[in-house]
Design a protein around this motif. Structure first.
Motif, PDB file in Angstrom:
ATOM      1  N   GLN A 281       0.841  -1.194   0.000  1.00 34.48           N
ATOM      2  CA  GLN A 281       0.000   0.000   0.000  1.00 34.48           C
ATOM      3  C   GLN A 281       0.879   1.247   0.000  1.00 34.48           C
ATOM      4  O   GLN A 281       1.961   1.268   0.602  1.00 34.48           O
ATOM      5  CB  GLN A 281      -0.916   0.021   1.223  1.00 34.48           C
ATOM      6  CG  GLN A 281      -2.040  -0.993   1.176  1.00 34.48           C
ATOM      7  CD  GLN A 281      -2.978  -0.843   2.350  1.00 34.48           C
ATOM      8  OE1 GLN A 281      -3.155   0.248   2.895  1.00 34.48           O
ATOM      9  NE2 GLN A 281      -3.596  -1.927   2.766  1.00 34.48           N
ATOM     10  N   ASP A 282       0.392   2.271  -0.661  1.00 30.09           N
ATOM     11  CA  ASP A 282       1.046   3.576  -0.675  1.00 30.09           C
ATOM     12  C   ASP A 282       0.952   4.185   0.721  1.00 30.09           C
ATOM     13  O   ASP A 282      -0.128   4.280   1.296  1.00 30.09           O
ATOM     14  CB  ASP A 282       0.326   4.452  -1.715  1.00 30.09           C
ATOM     15  CG  ASP A 282       0.925   5.839  -1.865  1.00 30.09           C
ATOM     16  OD1 ASP A 282       1.887   6.173  -1.147  1.00 30.09           O
ATOM     17  OD2 ASP A 282       0.411   6.592  -2.713  1.00 30.09           O
ATOM     18  N   SER A 283       2.095   4.601   1.271  1.00 28.75           N
ATOM     19  CA  SER A 283       2.105   5.152   2.626  1.00 28.75           C
ATOM     20  C   SER A 283       1.611   6.585   2.691  1.00 28.75           C
ATOM     21  O   SER A 283       1.100   7.021   3.728  1.00 28.75           O
ATOM     22  CB  SER A 283       3.527   5.110   3.200  1.00 28.75           C
ATOM     23  OG  SER A 283       4.046   3.812   3.137  1.00 28.75           O
TER      24      SER A 283
ATOM     25  N   GLY B  70      12.242  13.133   1.087  1.00 29.77           N
ATOM     26  CA  GLY B  70      11.827  12.647   2.393  1.00 29.77           C
ATOM     27  C   GLY B  70      10.596  11.774   2.442  1.00 29.77           C
ATOM     28  O   GLY B  70      10.150  11.407   3.541  1.00 29.77           O
ATOM     29  N   HIS B  71      10.018  11.411   1.304  1.00 27.31           N
ATOM     30  CA  HIS B  71       8.828  10.559   1.330  1.00 27.31           C
ATOM     31  C   HIS B  71       9.202   9.211   1.943  1.00 27.31           C
ATOM     32  O   HIS B  71      10.192   8.598   1.551  1.00 27.31           O
ATOM     33  CB  HIS B  71       8.287  10.363  -0.082  1.00 27.31           C
ATOM     34  CG  HIS B  71       6.904   9.779  -0.123  1.00 27.31           C
ATOM     35  ND1 HIS B  71       6.610   8.518   0.358  1.00 27.31           N
ATOM     36  CD2 HIS B  71       5.734  10.282  -0.600  1.00 27.31           C
ATOM     37  CE1 HIS B  71       5.325   8.276   0.188  1.00 27.31           C
ATOM     38  NE2 HIS B  71       4.762   9.329  -0.376  1.00 27.31           N
ATOM     39  N   PRO B  72       8.424   8.719   2.923  1.00 25.51           N
ATOM     40  CA  PRO B  72       8.772   7.458   3.596  1.00 25.51           C
ATOM     41  C   PRO B  72       8.924   6.268   2.640  1.00 25.51           C
ATOM     42  O   PRO B  72       9.791   5.411   2.855  1.00 25.51           O
ATOM     43  CB  PRO B  72       7.600   7.238   4.563  1.00 25.51           C
ATOM     44  CG  PRO B  72       7.040   8.598   4.801  1.00 25.51           C
ATOM     45  CD  PRO B  72       7.219   9.350   3.515  1.00 25.51           C
ATOM     46  N   ASP B  73       8.092   6.192   1.613  1.00 24.99           N
ATOM     47  CA  ASP B  73       8.212   5.089   0.652  1.00 24.99           C
ATOM     48  C   ASP B  73       9.504   5.189  -0.150  1.00 24.99           C
ATOM     49  O   ASP B  73      10.096   4.171  -0.525  1.00 24.99           O
ATOM     50  CB  ASP B  73       7.016   5.077  -0.303  1.00 24.99           C
ATOM     51  CG  ASP B  73       5.737   4.602   0.358  1.00 24.99           C
ATOM     52  OD1 ASP B  73       5.821   3.895   1.382  1.00 24.99           O
ATOM     53  OD2 ASP B  73       4.648   4.941  -0.142  1.00 24.99           O
ATOM     54  N   HIS B  74       9.951   6.408  -0.440  1.00 25.73           N
ATOM     55  CA  HIS B  74      11.197   6.589  -1.183  1.00 25.73           C
ATOM     56  C   HIS B  74      12.401   6.192  -0.323  1.00 25.73           C
ATOM     57  O   HIS B  74      13.354   5.588  -0.819  1.00 25.73           O
ATOM     58  CB  HIS B  74      11.327   8.043  -1.638  1.00 25.73           C
ATOM     59  CG  HIS B  74      10.378   8.408  -2.731  1.00 25.73           C
ATOM     60  ND1 HIS B  74      10.755   9.139  -3.833  1.00 25.73           N
ATOM     61  CD2 HIS B  74       9.053   8.146  -2.900  1.00 25.73           C
ATOM     62  CE1 HIS B  74       9.724   9.310  -4.628  1.00 25.73           C
ATOM     63  NE2 HIS B  74       8.668   8.722  -4.073  1.00 25.73           N
TER      64      HIS B  74
END
Length: 273
Positions: free
Chosen positions: A82-84, A132-136
């Motif tokens: 899932q996308d965070s 800074g995106h958590p998924d990245h």
């Protein structure tokens, strides 16, 4: 000599923004390009009109398949997380998000793909996930471990030259209709300073393909009236010469290679030694 490049991304449209020109160039030069995407981007933003058409994740999945076709990718693999969303988003608390995934388990899944494809090179993101995106950030963590497990020879962090980004945003911010938030201050602390880079890949010959791949992600260029312009909208509204200048170079940090001058143009340079 043809190589196999696996490009690992967090969401649909990431592949076109940071690596679209590189993927198109590699495919055009006869290399096998495989795209691996952690999520279908269901936590992304879109206009009410787009959301009325059905689940956003399904739409974004179809958009990415179209983008991959335009870029010349031979295969697309979805990991199904899932996308965070960003940390403050409601989706961030869901247990099945990619940011919450066990790094070791996800790395094993990616390593299996790397082995099956006999990958010569893998692209991931820089340690801060660019912005800074958590998924990245998780893409970086998972990719590093998967490459180690699979013995993938070349690992490249897709990033941006922070100084060039600041200059580009300064120019873009002066164009009509671009909101103040797109000024150079936006780049503070993002991506990678020039002195840490190893590659500066010229993709200007593939800028039209990159632009078409970005345009394939139509849901991410949509916004309701009064909600402001989206990044993708701004990029697609740039006059083509400005687009080619601003997005005609893609930047990487290769693991195990010391930064130096001039920066390399060939992502497979280490394999040819």
């Amino acid at each position: 000599m043809p190589y196999t490049l696996v490009s690992f991304h967090a969401h649909p449209d990431d592949e076109a923004l940071l690596t679209g020109g590189t993927l198109a160039r590699a495919a055009a030069e006869g290399h096998r390009v495989v795209l691996v995407v952690a999520t279908t981007g269901g936590a992304g933003s879109a206009s009410r009109e787009v959301l009325a058409r059905g689940p956003l994740a399904h739409q974004r999945q179809a958009e990415l398949e179209r983008s991959a076709q335009l870029l010349g990718c031979a295969r697309v693999v979805w990991l199904g997380y899932q996308d965070s969303g960003m940390p403050a988003a409601p989706s961030a608390a869901a247990p099945a998000t990619f940011a919450a995934a066990d790094v070791g388990e996800a790395a094993l899944r990616l390593a299996e793909i790397l082995r099956a494809e006999r990958a010569d090179a893998l692209t991931i993101y820089d340690p801060v996930g660019g912005y800074g995106h958590p998924d990245h950030v998780r893409v970086h963590q998972v990719g590093v471990r998967a490459a180690r497990l699979a013995g993938t020879a070349v690992v490249l962090e897709a990033t941006l030259d922070r100084g060039v980004l600041r200059r580009a945003l300064r120019i873009v911010s002066r164009l009509p209709g671009v909101p103040a938030g797109f000024g150079p201050a936006r780049a503070a602390g993002m991506y990678t300073p020039r002195e840490a880079l190893t590659h500066r890949v010229d993709v200007r010959r593939h800028a039209r393909t990159k632009r078409a791949a970005l345009a394939a992600h139509a849901s991410q260029a949509s916004a309701d009236a009064g909600s402001g312009l989206r990044l993708l909208t701004v990029l697609l509204r740039l006059p083509y010469p400005v687009f080619r200048w601003a997005l005609g170079t893609e930047w990487y940090v290769e693991h195990g290679r010391a930064p130096g001058q001039p920066l390399l143009d060939d992502i497979f340079a280490s394999l040819a030694r």
